[in-house]
Motif scaffolding. Structure first.
Motif, PDB file in Angstrom:
ATOM      1  N   ALA A   1       2.195   1.882  -3.308  1.00  0.00           N
ATOM      2  CA  ALA A   1       1.274   2.407  -4.348  1.00  0.00           C
ATOM      3  C   ALA A   1       0.977   3.795  -4.155  1.00  0.00           C
ATOM      4  N   ILE A   2       0.993   4.321  -2.863  1.00  0.00           N
ATOM      5  CA  ILE A   2       0.626   5.488  -2.614  1.00  0.00           C
ATOM      6  C   ILE A   2       1.817   6.431  -2.826  1.00  0.00           C
TER       7      ILE A   2
ATOM      8  N   LEU B   1      -5.458  -0.456  -3.643  1.00  0.00           N
ATOM      9  CA  LEU B   1      -5.591  -0.341  -2.335  1.00  0.00           C
ATOM     10  C   LEU B   1      -6.775  -1.152  -1.951  1.00  0.00           C
TER      11      LEU B   1
ATOM     12  N   ASP C   1       0.726  -1.070   0.057  1.00  0.00           N
ATOM     13  CA  ASP C   1       0.064  -0.115  -0.027  1.00  0.00           C
ATOM     14  C   ASP C   1       0.746   1.264   0.058  1.00  0.00           C
TER      15      ASP C   1
ATOM     16  N   ASN D   1      -4.205  14.827 -10.694  1.00  0.00           N
ATOM     17  CA  ASN D   1      -2.798  14.328 -11.556  1.00  0.00           C
ATOM     18  C   ASN D   1      -2.481  13.083 -12.216  1.00  0.00           C
TER      19      ASN D   1
ATOM     20  N   THR E   1       3.994  10.264  -9.418  1.00  0.00           N
ATOM     21  CA  THR E   1       3.665  10.578 -10.581  1.00  0.00           C
ATOM     22  C   THR E   1       2.956  12.020 -10.465  1.00  0.00           C
ATOM     23  N   GLY E   2       2.462  12.651  -9.260  1.00  0.00           N
ATOM     24  CA  GLY E   2       1.980  13.935  -9.106  1.00  0.00           C
ATOM     25  C   GLY E   2       3.100  14.868  -9.305  1.00  0.00           C
TER      26      GLY E   2
ATOM     27  N   ARG F   1       4.020   5.799  -5.167  1.00  0.00           N
ATOM     28  CA  ARG F   1       4.413   5.865  -6.575  1.00  0.00           C
ATOM     29  C   ARG F   1       3.168   6.894  -7.168  1.00  0.00           C
ATOM     30  N   ARG F   2       2.111   7.047  -6.335  1.00  0.00           N
ATOM     31  CA  ARG F   2       1.085   7.780  -6.842  1.00  0.00           C
ATOM     32  C   ARG F   2       1.637   9.489  -6.656  1.00  0.00           C
TER      33      ARG F   2
END
Ligand SMILES: Nc1ncnc2c1ncn2[C@@H]1O[C@H](COP(=O)(O)OP(=O)(O)OP(=O)(O)O)[C@@H](O)[C@H]1O
Ligand SMILES: [Mg+2]
Lengths: 272, 324
Positions: free
Chosen positions: A28-29, B105, A25, B92, A35-36, A31-32
């Motif tokens: 995943a966060i 998730l 998790d 984004n 990306t932003g 990477r998110r």
């Protein structure tokens, strides 16, 4: 039924599987968030341009008027380790802005309704911003070398100075995560952060030796966390008594984390 | 675990001084659509947020598929999908990235998340925009992506908080179809809305909520019967004609009929049939309305009927402009 896959994973989430779940998790966060950062380079630019301006200003405009003869190194060698700390200090403000944006956009609300590790949101934010800080620090070092900064010790110590600054930066990321989560609004988070960080950066040994300051200010200016970390980074780059500064900086880092990480977690619980 | 997918008992919630919920009760059987209807500030979103484990209730008890939302929130989270009132998406990330993130998730494998994301993008007519950051999406597109995100883990229970607000008519009809399909496949849907029509078209049962309490909880048909759903308004050539018409067609609809000047107003349970019958009777007697209006009840009227006060002025006094 496919719908049951999620349930199965949920049942498995105990012991080692839980650790894997948290890591997955968090990744995943992270990477998110990265990306932003790449899609909206505004934060990168903000955190890079501003210290570059400071490097140029103090190297070429004010530097001539600042005397560091007691330190035995050219002013640029005195300045750059301080700039490292200044860079991460101002840069960490963006963490609060990002966190507040996540509250405002309803992202945190969505995360909360998902069967994910709660710690992943804060961990993913701070890890991604630490990566950003590392990149910025490397760029600022390159700018430093371009304007005449030289390492007076050795490469390993120089890398050590970057690491001690990054460690300190990680603690600051938690401070501003807490601020962003508590204020829940990006503009307020930015407005509230600057007055906290500016006195720490300017009433410090970052740009000028504290010996030039009035005596009532000297104690604060010597032992506050930004100065201590700047002194540690400076000692690692320029030589001189090092261990005591490094230990003091690590103590500040640990102290700040011990106070602010629980505070950030607490604000996270109350944020939506 | 009984037959109820969602069970809510005496739910209470205060925000500081503001009382948001003061004892909400309802049950939603598995495989049905339940509509939560109410004006602004009624407590719809608060109820959904408690059920989807985002906030905790101050009192009462709520279960989703047998999982108590406060004692076993993680268990509950594996059962639910949420599309909140404001689209919770990352501006984004691209459409595809948003869906895969939510899927991961929700603990489904990445590959599966990706293939389902592509299916959902297609189903919500977003395939062309799949690779664009959400920043470039229109409001309605964001909304659809948000609903798609709620579906990615194929949860047995779905919470949709005003899912069609801001959608154009075509997207709205398409979303209704998606919701019906889901329920056909066994899902349970709790949907909040401001539109009586929407609740009427989709939900088998509706709870009307006002000031944090459930003021009605019934099947749509029963509610409509109670509310005298359709109003037929006939404007006749003269006052005597109006009185004569009322005497002739008064039996067709019997809910709150009245004559006001040249206007005959009737409340009808079976709108279309009543209209045909009314016009037939009038025609046989050589009467022809100058003007004809058919109105479905508005949410305001539902509230007027249920609570005897207008939802927006909080019962500040009797309506004053009734006389002609
Ligand atoms: N975070 C909050 N802080 C303070 N009060 C709140 C908060 N959220 C909701 N409320 C209050 O609780 C009550 C119920 O709000 P809720 O959002 O549940 O209404 P709603 O039925 O969803 O309305 P709408 O149709 O406008 O979405 C309102 O009086 C609102 O002002
Ligand atoms: Mg709402």
């Amino acid at each position: 039924m496919e719908a049951n896959t999620a349930v199965e994973v949920g049942r498995l989430s105990r012991g080692p599987a839980r650790v894997i779940g948290v890591a997955r998790d968090t990744l995943a966060i992270t990477r998110r968030n990265l990306t932003g950062l790449i899609r909206v380079p505004r934060f990168f630019v903000f955190t890079i341009i501003q210290p570059i301006i400071f490097v140029l200003l103090f190297r070429y405009v004010f530097g001539g008027a600042i005397s560091v003869t007691t330190t035995g190194v050219p002013y640029v060698d005195y300045l750059m380790p301080g700039i490292f700390v200044q860079t991460v200090a101002f840069g960490s403000i963006t963490t609060g802005i990002s966190m507040a944006t996540d509250v405002q956009s309803g992202m945190l609300e969505r995360f909360r309704s998902l069967p994910m590790a709660r710690s992943a949101v804060l961990a993913g934010r701070t890890v991604a911003d630490l990566a950003r800080t590392t990149v910025v620090l490397v760029i600022i070092s390159a700018v430093g070398f371009a304007v005449g900064f030289r390492i007076n010790t050795n490469v390993a110590s120089f890398v050590g100075s970057l690491l001690i600054v990054l460690l300190f930066a990680y603690a600051l990321l938690w401070v501003f995560s807490a601020v962003g989560l508590a204020l829940k609004d990006p503009e307020s988070a930015q407005a509230a952060s600057f007055p906290v960080i500016a006195p720490l950066v300017f009433a410090s040994s970052v740009f000028v030796p504290v010996s030039t300051m009035p005596s009532w200010l000297r104690g604060f200016a010597t032992y506050q966390p930004v100065s201590v970390t700047a002194s540690a980074a400076r000692a690692l780059c320029n030589g001189g008594p090092t261990l005591s500064w490094v230990l003091q900086s690590i103590a500040w880092t640990i102290g700040i984390l011990l106070v602010c990480a629980p505070l950030a977690v607490w604000s996270y619980r109350r944020a939506v | 675990m009984g037959d109820a997918a969602i069970m809510v008992e005496g739910l209470r919630k205060n925000y500081g001084e503001v009382v948001a919920l003061q004892g909400v009760d309802f049950e939603v059987p598995v495989g049905t659509i339940f509509g939560l209807l109410g004006p602004n500030g009624a407590g719809k979103t608060t109820t959904v947020r408690i059920l989807s484990t985002i906030i905790r209730a101050d009192g009462g008890h709520a279960e989703v598929m047998g999982h108590d939302v406060s004692a076993d929130p993680v268990g509950a989270r594996f059962q639910i999908g949420l599309a909140g009132q404001s689209a919770s998406v990352d501006a984004n990330l691209t459409g595809l990235e948003n869906l895969v993130l939510v899927g991961m998730l929700a603990q489904i494998p990445k590959r599966l998340a990706r293939s389902r994301a592509n299916e959902l993008l297609e189903r919500f007519f977003l395939s062309d925009a799949a690779g664009r950051p959400l920043r470039t999406y229109s409001g309605g597109m964001r909304r659809r992506l948000d609903v798609a995100a709620a579906l990615i883990a194929r949860p047995p229970v779905l919470f949709l908080d005003e899912p069609t607000t801001g959608l154009d008519i075509q997207s709205r009809t398409e979303l209704w179809e998606v919701i019906r399909e889901l329920v056909r496949d066994g899902s349970t849907v709790l949907l909040t809305t401001q539109y009586l029509e929407e609740a009427d078209r989709l939900a088998g049962r509706i709870a009307v909520i006002d000031k944090g309490t459930v003021v009605a909880n019934d099947t749509t048909t029963a509610l409509k019967a109670r509310l005298g759903s359709t109003t037929i308004e006939l404007e006749m050539g003269s006052e005597e004609e109006a009185i004569r018409s009322d005497a002739l067609v008064g039996h067709v609809c019997t809910l709150a009929n009245e004559v006001e000047g040249k206007t005959v107003r009737m409340g009808c349970v079976q709108g279309p049939q009543a209209l045909i019958e009314t016009l037939r009777v009038l025609g046989e007697n050589g009467l022809e309305p100058v003007n004809l209006e058919v109105r479905e009840p508005t949410l305001d009227e539902v509230f007027l009927a249920l609570t005897g006060e207008h939802p927006l002025d909080g019962g500040s006094g009797p309506a004053s402009k009734d006389g002609g």
